[in-house]
Design a protein around this motif. Structure first.
Motif, mmCIF file in Angstrom:
data_model
loop_
_atom_site.group_PDB
_atom_site.id
_atom_site.type_symbol
_atom_site.label_atom_id
_atom_site.label_comp_id
_atom_site.label_asym_id
_atom_site.label_seq_id
_atom_site.Cartn_x
_atom_site.Cartn_y
_atom_site.Cartn_z
ATOM 1 N N ILE A 304 0.844 -1.192 0.000
ATOM 2 C CA ILE A 304 0.000 0.000 0.000
ATOM 3 C C ILE A 304 0.879 1.243 0.000
ATOM 4 C CG2 ILE A 304 -1.682 1.311 1.362
ATOM 5 C CD1 ILE A 304 -2.845 -1.352 2.292
ATOM 6 N N ARG A 305 1.988 1.161 0.707
ATOM 7 C CA ARG A 305 2.957 2.257 0.731
ATOM 8 C C ARG A 305 4.328 1.731 0.293
ATOM 9 N NH1 ARG A 305 0.883 6.497 3.792
ATOM 10 N NH2 ARG A 305 -0.967 5.944 5.018
ATOM 11 N N GLY A 306 4.991 2.468 -0.577
ATOM 12 C CA GLY A 306 6.319 2.061 -1.019
ATOM 13 C C GLY A 306 6.268 0.883 -1.970
ATOM 14 N N ASN A 307 7.439 0.263 -2.155
ATOM 15 C CA ASN A 307 7.567 -0.843 -3.111
ATOM 16 C C ASN A 307 8.228 -2.068 -2.487
ATOM 17 O OD1 ASN A 307 6.547 0.568 -5.499
ATOM 18 N ND2 ASN A 307 8.411 1.809 -5.333
ATOM 19 N N GLU A 308 8.059 -2.241 -1.173
ATOM 20 C CA GLU A 308 8.703 -3.375 -0.523
ATOM 21 C C GLU A 308 8.169 -4.692 -1.051
ATOM 22 O OE1 GLU A 308 9.575 -5.128 3.985
ATOM 23 O OE2 GLU A 308 8.366 -3.302 3.690
ATOM 24 N N TYR A 309 6.871 -4.755 -1.281
ATOM 25 C CA TYR A 309 6.260 -5.980 -1.787
ATOM 26 C C TYR A 309 5.591 -5.688 -3.124
ATOM 27 C CZ TYR A 309 6.669 -6.989 3.206
ATOM 28 O OH TYR A 309 7.134 -7.140 4.481
ATOM 29 N N ARG A 310 5.882 -6.546 -4.082
ATOM 30 C CA ARG A 310 5.229 -6.408 -5.389
ATOM 31 C C ARG A 310 5.371 -7.730 -6.130
ATOM 32 N NH1 ARG A 310 3.513 -1.881 -7.772
ATOM 33 N NH2 ARG A 310 3.039 -1.897 -9.984
ATOM 34 N N TRP A 311 4.245 -8.299 -6.529
ATOM 35 C CA TRP A 311 4.287 -9.585 -7.226
ATOM 36 C C TRP A 311 3.082 -9.708 -8.144
ATOM 37 C CZ3 TRP A 311 -0.085 -12.362 -6.294
ATOM 38 C CH2 TRP A 311 -0.768 -12.146 -5.094
ATOM 39 N N SER A 312 3.178 -10.620 -9.090
ATOM 40 C CA SER A 312 2.056 -10.891 -9.987
ATOM 41 C C SER A 312 2.144 -12.318 -10.494
ATOM 42 C CB SER A 312 2.050 -9.917 -11.181
ATOM 43 O OG SER A 312 3.209 -10.093 -11.968
ATOM 44 N N LEU A 313 1.003 -12.880 -10.812
ATOM 45 C CA LEU A 313 0.938 -14.194 -11.443
ATOM 46 C C LEU A 313 0.789 -14.005 -12.946
ATOM 47 C CD1 LEU A 313 -1.578 -16.097 -9.119
ATOM 48 C CD2 LEU A 313 0.916 -16.090 -9.004
ATOM 49 N N ASP A 314 1.341 -14.928 -13.694
ATOM 50 C CA ASP A 314 1.270 -14.846 -15.145
ATOM 51 C C ASP A 314 -0.081 -15.412 -15.610
ATOM 52 O OD1 ASP A 314 1.887 -14.416 -17.752
ATOM 53 O OD2 ASP A 314 3.161 -16.181 -17.967
#
Length: 546
Positions: A304-314
């Motif tokens: 929600i804040r910053g970019n510490e966590y970021r992921w996606s499924l293909d």
């Protein structure tokens, strides 16, 4: 074979209660300077006391159970009760059907009460009442389903759904935000519009409750109100959309941008813009991460804040209403258009559990193996899903379940579960054949994995190529040997399928449901209940919850 129970009318006619009372003065003015305050709890101390979770509607359970997907099975099913949202509180599930609203025993799905005179949905529990939204707001007594009060808005007025918190029921009706007293339905306060830039703006979205305030949206932007008096805490921003709902936690407030998959996320304390979340129809978010998908942004999560966590499924163009529970994201994923690329169908019609921090797959269950579907609630150690319109309770298989099956001495549908049961000596030969069939099914299951070859858990990376902790991924993936074995354990319930024709007869022709002797009448009905629920003693299903 998973259990199914039909919900039938009780025949009891329940009168409509008192109407909407005249406006009252409300409580004394609160010090709005102390709000928002995360320490002010908006509602019951339950995992899922309201449709979409809690009064914040963010589909978030802070300290949820960690489910073992390989051991999940259908504990019970109620026909026609899974099409809409549900609420769960004090061991009771509240739901709507085509024939009214019902209260179900969370333990075995038996009907506690039914009110066939109420056509409404989106339940919320508070105090001694459960509230539903239909053409009016209606409050029912939780003990027997009788009507305590019902609003009297204009029959042509549009009501989205209600939010129950802080002793009030908050609802937007034709642009006016009403706060009704939960006890009797009288008007605590009402706000027709909010002034901004020499103009008046009506309310356009169903509210949310969190942090000691009521959040809503007008044409002037987000607004936070003190729940007792309606005093303004803050308002901020100008919106260019027409959202129909607001979602809130202690960290953020979000609302949908009309006709878009973009969800502005704002600071829950100040209303200031923080980030844009992406999600088709809805997103889920807690204190750190939001999850959504279904557009060309793929299905994924982000801080929600910053970019510490970021992921996606293909899995582009794949949709799923997520629930964040503890450290896990649960979603039933289905296709939502897009190019007909088979590679993107890996999780189509699968209930998937993902690590909320990196998106690695813990486990996945196909609707071909378990009656999974869109998640309606997660409460305690149960996941409630909509499977073809039926409400199904999914739980991990336990030793108690096995013992209950073995205790059904006269149940010819036990199949392999009758092994060692001296009372079924005449069926030993048939049981042996059935056990052989079950063994063949299990051996086939060992070679099958619901996770795709390009699963992030297989190559140690998340969906966007970032590295993933091997230890964490190994603990949850279906590639793990232990998890595979647990899947076979869960498949022991397939032995019931060896006598499908008999089980289906029991499921579709429920004995004992009458309108004259209560919800269940006659010895035949009680015996059916004991056998289906695995109970050792008779149960009075008409007894209201305490």
């Amino acid at each position: 074979m998973w259990k199914r129970r039909s919900v039938l009318a009780t025949g009891a006619a329940l009168s409509i209660g008192t109407g909407l009372a005249s406006a009252g003065a409300g409580a004394s003015e609160a010090d709005v300077d102390e709000l928002p305050d995360p320490d002010r709890d908006p509602g019951p101390n339950e995992d899922w006391p309201s449709h979409r979770g809690g009064p914040g509607h963010a589909r978030y359970v802070a300290d949820g159970h960690e489910f073992d997907g390989g051991a999940l099975e259908a504990a019970w099913s109620v026909e026609g009760a899974g099409a809409d949202s549900v609420a769960v509180a004090d061991g009771t599930v509240y739901a709507s059907t085509d024939d009214g609203v019902v209260a179900l025993d969370a333990a075995d799905g038996t009907v506690v009460w039914k009110n066939a005179d109420v056509d409404a949905s989106d339940p919320s529990v508070a105090g001694e009442s459960v509230f539903f939204t239909g053409d009016e707001i209606v409050a029912l007594d939780r003990s027997d389903g009788s009507v305590r009060w019902e609003s009297e808005f204009d029959p042509e007025a549009k009501i989205v759904w209600q939010t129950v918190a802080y002793g009030g029921v908050y609802v937007v009706v034709d642009g006016t935000l009403y706060a009704l007293e939960a006890d009797d339905g009288s008007v605590r306060w009402a706000k027709e519009s909010v002034g901004s830039d020499n103009d008046e703006h009506e309310f356009v979205a169903a509210p949310a409750a969190a942090n000691g305030v009521i959040y809503s949206v007008t044409g002037a932007g987000l607004i936070a109100l003190e729940p007792e008096t309606g005093a303004e805490v803050w308002q901020t921003g100008t919106i260019n959309s027409q959202p129909d709902a607001v979602y809130a936690t202690s960290e953020a407030v979000a609302y949908a941008a009309d006709g878009s998959a973009e969800w502005p996320l704002c600071d829950a304390q100040t209303g200031e813009f923080v980030a844009v979340g992406y999600g088709f129809r809805e997103i889920a978010f807690g204190e750190e991460i939001y999850v959504g998908g279904g557009s060309d942004h793929g299905y994924g999560g982000s801080s929600i804040r910053g970019n510490e966590y970021r992921w996606s499924l293909d899995v582009l163009y794949t949709y799923g209403q997520a629930v964040i529970s503890g450290e896990t994201v649960f979603a039933y994923l289905t296709r939502n258009g897009g190019p007909p690329n088979p590679e993107w169908r890996d999780y189509d019609e699968n209930l998937v559990a993902l690590n909320k921090y990196d998106g690695s797959v813990k486990w996945a269950l196909s609707t071909d193996d378990v009656p999974v579907g869109t998640i309606r609630a997660i409460s305690g150690e149960t996941i409630y899903v909509d499977h073809d319109g039926d409400l199904v309770a999914l739980r991990e298989e336990t030793d108690t379940d096995d013992q209950s099956d073995e205790s059904d001495e006269n149940d010819d549908t036990d199949g392999g579960n009758d092994e060692g049961d001296g009372s079924d000596e005449g069926d030993d030969q048939q049981d042996g054949e059935d056990d052989g069939d079950a063994g063949e099914d299990d051996s086939g299951d060992e070679d099958e994995c619901p996770c795709p070859d390009d699963d992030p858990a297989d190559d140690g990376t998340s969906g966007d190529g970032e590295s993933v902790d091997d230890g964490d991924v190994g603990n949850g993936t279906t590639g793990d040997g232990d998890t595979g074995n647990e899947t076979n354990t869960g498949n022991e319930t397939n032995t019931g399928n060896e006598t499908d024709s008999e089980n289906n007869t029991d499921a579709d022709n429920v004995p004992g449901f009458t309108t004259g002797g209560g919800l269940l009448g006659g010895a035949l009905g009680l015996e059916w209940l004991r056998r289906k629920a695995g109970a050792d003693e008779s149960t009075d299903v008409n007894e209201p919850p305490e």
